[in-house]
Write an enzyme that holds these catalytic residues in place. Structure first.
Site, PDB file in Angstrom:
ATOM      1  N   HIS A  50       0.841  -1.208   0.000  1.00 11.66           N
ATOM      2  CA  HIS A  50       0.000   0.000   0.000  1.00 11.66           C
ATOM      3  C   HIS A  50       0.864   1.241   0.000  1.00 11.66           C
ATOM      4  O   HIS A  50       1.021   1.863   1.047  1.00 11.66           O
ATOM      5  CB  HIS A  50      -0.896  -0.011   1.226  1.00 11.66           C
ATOM      6  N   PHE A  51       1.413   1.666  -0.949  1.00 10.01           N
ATOM      7  CA  PHE A  51       1.511   1.187  -2.323  1.00 10.01           C
ATOM      8  C   PHE A  51       2.999   1.090  -2.653  1.00 10.01           C
ATOM      9  O   PHE A  51       3.743   2.000  -2.280  1.00 10.01           O
ATOM     10  CB  PHE A  51       0.842   2.172  -3.286  1.00 10.01           C
TER      11      PHE A  51
END
Length: 155
Positions: free
Chosen positions: A58-59
């Site tokens: 993420h991410f």
């Protein structure tokens, strides 16, 4: 600083927080409590590290703390407010569970290296329910806010 009524010495560190909350790594999202007005308000911190497991997905290449975890951190700070406000002669035997989130707003991303400030106020406590209002900030700038309802279950 010591609250003589509740025998709370500030700051409350991560070891003491583990005595108060059932959460453990990687889901314990509060590192320190620095201010407490028993039964009213708490200010706690989460030091956001690049080593947090959620940053792997993420991410990749642009790590951002998931908003749902920011709200969870606010809920945990609310749990600490409740636990630290309890009468030491009658310790809490309840575990609070998150049951509702209202009016959640996300204003800023939380990234590795940030210190997430978690300010939570107890709006009301009725029987086995507690309603909190929380604001998460980074460097004084609001990152998120939410109204949180928790319900207690006997341990």
């Amino acid at each position: 600083m010591t609250d003589t009524i509740h025998n709370v010495t500030l700051p409350v560190n991560a070891i003491d927080i583990q005595r108060l909350l059932p959460h453990r790594y990687p889901f314990l999202l509060v590192d320190r409590v620095v201010e407490l007005e028993p039964g009213k308000r708490v200010l706690a911190y989460k030091n956001v590290s690049i080593n947090e497991p959620f940053f792997q997905g993420h991410f990749p290449g642009n790590p951002v703390m998931p908003g749902v975890l920011v709200v969870e951190a606010l809920a945990q700070a609310g749990g600490l407010l409740t636990q630290l406000s309890a009468d030491p002669a009658n310790p809490q035997t309840e575990t609070f569970y998150l049951v509702k989130v209202d009016n959640a707003k996300f204003s800023r991303m939380v990234s590795p290296g940030d210190r997430l400030e978690l300010e939570v106020e107890l709006k009301r406590r009725i029987r086995n329910m507690a309603q909190y209002v929380g604001v998460a900030r980074v460097d004084g700038e609001q990152a998120a806010c939410a109204e949180i309802l928790c319900a207690a279950a006997r341990s």
